[in-house]
Design a protein around this motif. Sequence first.
Motif, PDB file in Angstrom:
ATOM      1  N   ASP A  65      -1.373 -16.806   1.072  1.00  0.00           N
ATOM      2  CA  ASP A  65      -2.375 -16.583   0.035  1.00  0.00           C
ATOM      3  C   ASP A  65      -1.845 -15.671  -1.062  1.00  0.00           C
ATOM      4  OD1 ASP A  65      -4.923 -16.787  -1.162  1.00  0.00           O
ATOM      5  OD2 ASP A  65      -5.552 -14.903  -0.235  1.00  0.00           O
ATOM      6  N   PHE A  66      -0.974 -14.736  -0.700  1.00  0.00           N
ATOM      7  CA  PHE A  66      -0.497 -13.749  -1.670  1.00  0.00           C
ATOM      8  C   PHE A  66       0.848 -14.129  -2.287  1.00  0.00           C
ATOM      9  CE2 PHE A  66      -3.933 -11.610   0.192  1.00  0.00           C
ATOM     10  CZ  PHE A  66      -4.252 -10.487  -0.542  1.00  0.00           C
ATOM     11  N   LYS A  67       1.361 -15.289  -1.954  1.00  0.00           N
ATOM     12  CA  LYS A  67       2.574 -15.833  -2.591  1.00  0.00           C
ATOM     13  C   LYS A  67       3.743 -14.849  -2.550  1.00  0.00           C
ATOM     14  CE  LYS A  67       0.219 -19.136  -5.597  1.00  0.00           C
ATOM     15  NZ  LYS A  67      -1.068 -19.034  -4.888  1.00  0.00           N
ATOM     16  N   VAL A  68       4.036 -14.413  -1.338  1.00  0.00           N
ATOM     17  CA  VAL A  68       5.125 -13.473  -1.107  1.00  0.00           C
ATOM     18  C   VAL A  68       6.372 -14.235  -0.671  1.00  0.00           C
ATOM     19  CG1 VAL A  68       5.890 -11.602   0.400  1.00  0.00           C
ATOM     20  CG2 VAL A  68       3.574 -11.578  -0.529  1.00  0.00           C
ATOM     21  N   ARG A  75      10.488 -16.393   3.138  1.00  0.00           N
ATOM     22  CA  ARG A  75       9.906 -17.706   2.867  1.00  0.00           C
ATOM     23  C   ARG A  75      10.990 -18.786   2.843  1.00  0.00           C
ATOM     24  NH1 ARG A  75       8.526 -20.842  -1.638  1.00  0.00           N
ATOM     25  NH2 ARG A  75       9.357 -19.279  -3.073  1.00  0.00           N
ATOM     26  N   LYS A  76      10.651 -19.966   3.312  1.00  0.00           N
ATOM     27  CA  LYS A  76      11.609 -21.068   3.313  1.00  0.00           C
ATOM     28  C   LYS A  76      12.169 -21.288   1.905  1.00  0.00           C
ATOM     29  CE  LYS A  76      12.121 -26.002   4.273  1.00  0.00           C
ATOM     30  NZ  LYS A  76      11.448 -27.266   4.633  1.00  0.00           N
ATOM     31  N   GLY A  77      13.489 -21.433   1.824  1.00  0.00           N
ATOM     32  CA  GLY A  77      14.144 -21.637   0.542  1.00  0.00           C
ATOM     33  C   GLY A  77      14.591 -20.351  -0.132  1.00  0.00           C
ATOM     34  N   CYS A  78      14.279 -19.210   0.491  1.00  0.00           N
ATOM     35  CA  CYS A  78      14.632 -17.903  -0.103  1.00  0.00           C
ATOM     36  C   CYS A  78      15.645 -17.169   0.768  1.00  0.00           C
ATOM     37  CB  CYS A  78      13.382 -17.052  -0.279  1.00  0.00           C
ATOM     38  SG  CYS A  78      12.123 -17.776  -1.324  1.00  0.00           S
ATOM     39  N   GLU A  79      16.561 -17.912   1.360  1.00  0.00           N
ATOM     40  CA  GLU A  79      17.527 -17.316   2.277  1.00  0.00           C
ATOM     41  C   GLU A  79      18.378 -16.255   1.577  1.00  0.00           C
ATOM     42  OE1 GLU A  79      16.854 -20.518   2.102  1.00  0.00           O
ATOM     43  OE2 GLU A  79      15.992 -20.852   4.091  1.00  0.00           O
ATOM     44  N   LEU A  80      18.853 -15.303   2.372  1.00  0.00           N
ATOM     45  CA  LEU A  80      19.668 -14.195   1.878  1.00  0.00           C
ATOM     46  C   LEU A  80      20.974 -14.112   2.642  1.00  0.00           C
ATOM     47  CD1 LEU A  80      16.860 -11.492   1.924  1.00  0.00           C
ATOM     48  CD2 LEU A  80      17.929 -12.358  -0.163  1.00  0.00           C
ATOM     49  N   THR A  81      22.028 -13.612   1.980  1.00  0.00           N
ATOM     50  CA  THR A  81      23.244 -13.252   2.702  1.00  0.00           C
ATOM     51  C   THR A  81      22.905 -12.136   3.677  1.00  0.00           C
ATOM     52  OG1 THR A  81      24.744 -13.881   0.915  1.00  0.00           O
ATOM     53  CG2 THR A  81      25.544 -12.239   2.481  1.00  0.00           C
ATOM     54  N   ALA A 107       0.855  -1.188   0.000  1.00  0.00           N
ATOM     55  CA  ALA A 107       0.000   0.000   0.000  1.00  0.00           C
ATOM     56  C   ALA A 107       0.886   1.231   0.000  1.00  0.00           C
ATOM     57  CB  ALA A 107      -0.924   0.000   1.211  1.00  0.00           C
ATOM     58  N   ASN A 108       0.493   2.224  -0.776  1.00  0.00           N
ATOM     59  CA  ASN A 108       1.310   3.433  -0.896  1.00  0.00           C
ATOM     60  C   ASN A 108       1.209   4.289   0.354  1.00  0.00           C
ATOM     61  OD1 ASN A 108       1.551   6.511  -1.933  1.00  0.00           O
ATOM     62  ND2 ASN A 108       2.899   5.168  -3.098  1.00  0.00           N
ATOM     63  N   ASN A 109       2.350   4.768   0.824  1.00  0.00           N
ATOM     64  CA  ASN A 109       2.392   5.523   2.066  1.00  0.00           C
ATOM     65  C   ASN A 109       1.779   6.914   1.958  1.00  0.00           C
ATOM     66  OD1 ASN A 109       4.961   5.402   0.478  1.00  0.00           O
ATOM     67  ND2 ASN A 109       5.441   7.228   1.664  1.00  0.00           N
ATOM     68  N   GLU A 110       1.615   7.428   0.748  1.00  0.00           N
ATOM     69  CA  GLU A 110       1.074   8.774   0.580  1.00  0.00           C
ATOM     70  C   GLU A 110      -0.388   8.771   0.163  1.00  0.00           C
ATOM     71  OE1 GLU A 110       3.613  11.591  -1.354  1.00  0.00           O
ATOM     72  OE2 GLU A 110       5.373  10.354  -1.002  1.00  0.00           O
ATOM     73  N   THR A 111      -0.746   7.949  -0.788  1.00  0.00           N
ATOM     74  CA  THR A 111      -2.127   7.916  -1.269  1.00  0.00           C
ATOM     75  C   THR A 111      -2.977   6.873  -0.559  1.00  0.00           C
ATOM     76  OG1 THR A 111      -1.653   6.289  -2.997  1.00  0.00           O
ATOM     77  CG2 THR A 111      -1.370   8.631  -3.564  1.00  0.00           C
ATOM     78  N   GLY A 112      -2.331   5.867   0.029  1.00  0.00           N
ATOM     79  CA  GLY A 112      -3.060   4.753   0.612  1.00  0.00           C
ATOM     80  C   GLY A 112      -3.526   3.736  -0.412  1.00  0.00           C
ATOM     81  N   LYS A 113      -3.219   3.954  -1.678  1.00  0.00           N
ATOM     82  CA  LYS A 113      -3.682   3.037  -2.722  1.00  0.00           C
ATOM     83  C   LYS A 113      -3.076   1.641  -2.523  1.00  0.00           C
ATOM     84  CE  LYS A 113      -5.911   4.394  -5.769  1.00  0.00           C
ATOM     85  NZ  LYS A 113      -7.368   4.627  -5.948  1.00  0.00           N
ATOM     86  N   ILE A 114      -3.937   0.626  -2.680  1.00  0.00           N
ATOM     87  CA  ILE A 114      -3.531  -0.760  -2.482  1.00  0.00           C
ATOM     88  C   ILE A 114      -3.149  -1.374  -3.826  1.00  0.00           C
ATOM     89  CG2 ILE A 114      -4.276  -3.027  -1.683  1.00  0.00           C
ATOM     90  CD1 ILE A 114      -6.236  -1.537   0.183  1.00  0.00           C
ATOM     91  N   PHE A 115      -1.993  -2.001  -3.876  1.00  0.00           N
ATOM     92  CA  PHE A 115      -1.475  -2.558  -5.109  1.00  0.00           C
ATOM     93  C   PHE A 115      -1.909  -4.026  -5.264  1.00  0.00           C
ATOM     94  CE2 PHE A 115       1.867   0.478  -6.738  1.00  0.00           C
ATOM     95  CZ  PHE A 115       1.410   1.550  -5.988  1.00  0.00           C
ATOM     96  N   PRO A 116      -1.954  -4.530  -6.491  1.00  0.00           N
ATOM     97  CA  PRO A 116      -2.426  -5.906  -6.750  1.00  0.00           C
ATOM     98  C   PRO A 116      -1.369  -6.952  -6.391  1.00  0.00           C
ATOM     99  CG  PRO A 116      -1.765  -4.894  -8.809  1.00  0.00           C
ATOM    100  CD  PRO A 116      -1.649  -3.814  -7.758  1.00  0.00           C
ATOM    101  N   ILE A 117      -1.086  -7.058  -5.104  1.00  0.00           N
ATOM    102  CA  ILE A 117      -0.006  -7.920  -4.634  1.00  0.00           C
ATOM    103  C   ILE A 117      -0.277  -9.395  -4.942  1.00  0.00           C
ATOM    104  CG2 ILE A 117       1.254  -8.687  -2.592  1.00  0.00           C
ATOM    105  CD1 ILE A 117       1.892  -5.832  -3.576  1.00  0.00           C
ATOM    106  N   LYS A 118      -1.519  -9.808  -4.805  1.00  0.00           N
ATOM    107  CA  LYS A 118      -1.820 -11.218  -5.065  1.00  0.00           C
ATOM    108  C   LYS A 118      -1.525 -11.580  -6.516  1.00  0.00           C
ATOM    109  CE  LYS A 118      -5.235 -14.797  -4.169  1.00  0.00           C
ATOM    110  NZ  LYS A 118      -6.531 -15.116  -3.515  1.00  0.00           N
TER     111      LYS A 118
END
Length: 398
Positions: free
Chosen positions: A192-195, A217-223, A151-162
């Motif tokens: 549900d949103f596959k993040v 998410r499991k399997g997405c480890e980072l340095t 969601a945008n911090n200025e407008t509050g608009k919600i993005f199509p994350i799913k």
Amino acid sequence: MEVYLDNNATTVVDPKVYEEMKPFFCEIYGNPNSLHKFGAGTHPKMVEALNFLYEGINAADEDDILITANATESNNTVLKGIWIDKILNGEKKHIITTEVEHPAITATCKFLESQGVAVTYLPVNEEGVLEASSVAEFIKDETALVTVMWANNETGKIFPIKEIGEICREKGVLFHTDATQAIGKVPVDVQDFKVDYLSFSAHKFHGPKGIGGLYVRKGCELTPLLHGGEQMGGKRAGTVDVASMVGMGWAMKLATSTMAIAYEKNHVSKLRDKLENAILELPETIVIGGKENRTPNTTLISIRGVEGESMLWDLNQHGVGASTGSACASEDLEANPVMNAFGSDSELAHTGVRFSLSRFNTVEQIDYAIEVITNAVTRLRGISSSYAYAPSCHKSGL
């Protein structure tokens, strides 16, 4: 009366959260990594807090939630971790983001560009939202990561994350979302949103400042971004601020309950609409991006002929706190970048004022704010001799 309407910048700590934190300053104060009872005494409440975080975003047991200092650190951890793991070794070379991300994303992307990373900044549509189809269009074999705010911090608009998450999963591209402005306002579900990665910050949902989190998410480890200790399983070094971690956990529990989300939707949104509709009764005022598909607490309004910084000064003199946009860029007097992304003219781009409410605002406060705002507009328009009405403006949208 004093009325705080800048809750997208930070929020008051919920009294329940404060009470849960208090014992960890002077009573249960041991280092959680120490082996003695003073350190071990912190563990039960830390585990409880972590469980609240997992439940709040529906993370799976095998996933990680790293405790960070804030969403800025979380965002940097993802972007720079991808750079180290996927780009420096030549495996990938491309990142996709949007033109309206928080500076914690855009500034980090600019840094990565200086290091040779290819970054695509996707524009938003006339409603201020990224279209999921444009993400699919720009993903290529070299794309390592897509990062889009929830969601945008200025407008509050919600993005199509799913939809974006499904596109990225189908194409085998990692997906990160900065959910800082979404948690506690709309349901957030990483399954549900596959993040793959999700950033958040406690002080945006009535927790303490100086602590945040990063879902991995499991399997997405980072340095790791920070080295120097074995905290968080070696994935984020540094002694954990136990009091703040407990506070963040309780803030998450309170903010993401079914009752709290319903209150945001049914009560906070009505207060926001009451404020917004009163301002829109003034000549030549518009809601940036329109009224649909927003978080329940946010409105970004342009009042033609009234410069945003002047408006904030006037409101502040009468006890009302608001913002011209992101608090992280509040000392930057350049035109609002979100309004620029809409393609607004140079005059309009300096007139945006953001009002962001919380569950602690009242009807009486909104009534007072309406009075103050109305008087401020009349006063400031009277001062501005160059003001002229522009009949091409509409009551919502640009």
